[in-house]
Write an enzyme that holds these catalytic residues in place. Sequence first.
Site, PDB file in Angstrom:
ATOM      1  N   HIS A   1     -51.888 -53.437  31.257  1.00  0.00           N
ATOM      2  CA  HIS A   1     -53.138 -53.462  30.298  1.00  0.00           C
ATOM      3  C   HIS A   1     -52.227 -52.999  28.989  1.00  0.00           C
ATOM      4  O   HIS A   1     -51.773 -51.831  29.174  1.00  0.00           O
ATOM      5  CB  HIS A   1     -54.169 -52.495  30.759  1.00  0.00           C
TER       6      HIS A   1
ATOM      7  N   HIS B   1     -50.539 -57.259  36.534  1.00  0.00           N
ATOM      8  CA  HIS B   1     -50.858 -57.377  35.107  1.00  0.00           C
ATOM      9  C   HIS B   1     -50.798 -55.907  34.558  1.00  0.00           C
ATOM     10  O   HIS B   1     -50.868 -55.079  35.078  1.00  0.00           O
ATOM     11  CB  HIS B   1     -52.135 -57.941  34.764  1.00  0.00           C
TER      12      HIS B   1
END
Length: 135
Positions: free
Chosen positions: A101, A99
Amino acid sequence: MSDCLFCKIIAGEIPSLKVYEDDYVLAFLDINPVKAGHTLVVPKNHAADVSQSSNEDLAQVMGVVRKIAPKIQETVGGDGFNLMTNVGEAAGQSVFHTHFHIIPRFKDDGLPMWPHDGATDEERVALAEKIKENL
Ligand code: AMP
Ligand code: ZN
């Protein structure tokens, strides 16, 4: 069933505040934002971290980041944003599904910048050689 939190979010088994979705990528608001608008962008294909995801998945994710990050910044009235990914516990990774941010930033928002360890020119030259040899 996968034990991975983000796979469960992708599958809709755990609720999330989705801001973008396509066949390859999901983006949703972080549950514990550093700043308003803190968003996570994840490939739908599971991999533990960015070093494990395919180039194709990462290209899809980056395409979405480029599309939504400026709009998130605009929405919250930010002046910029940080784009980051953590790899490994030592780097602060807590969810082991790739992932990125997106963290909106504001002028004088008080978040600390990275401290610098420093290195001599000799150390840097030697390290560049060592890294190249290891590739
Ligand atoms: P990292 O520490 O880089 O692995 O980032 C994981 C992020 O996931 C953290 O910023 C958490 O706040 C966020 N997070 C954990 N659980 C959830 C959840 N259920 N929904 C949205 N974000 C979450
Ligand atoms: Zn996963």
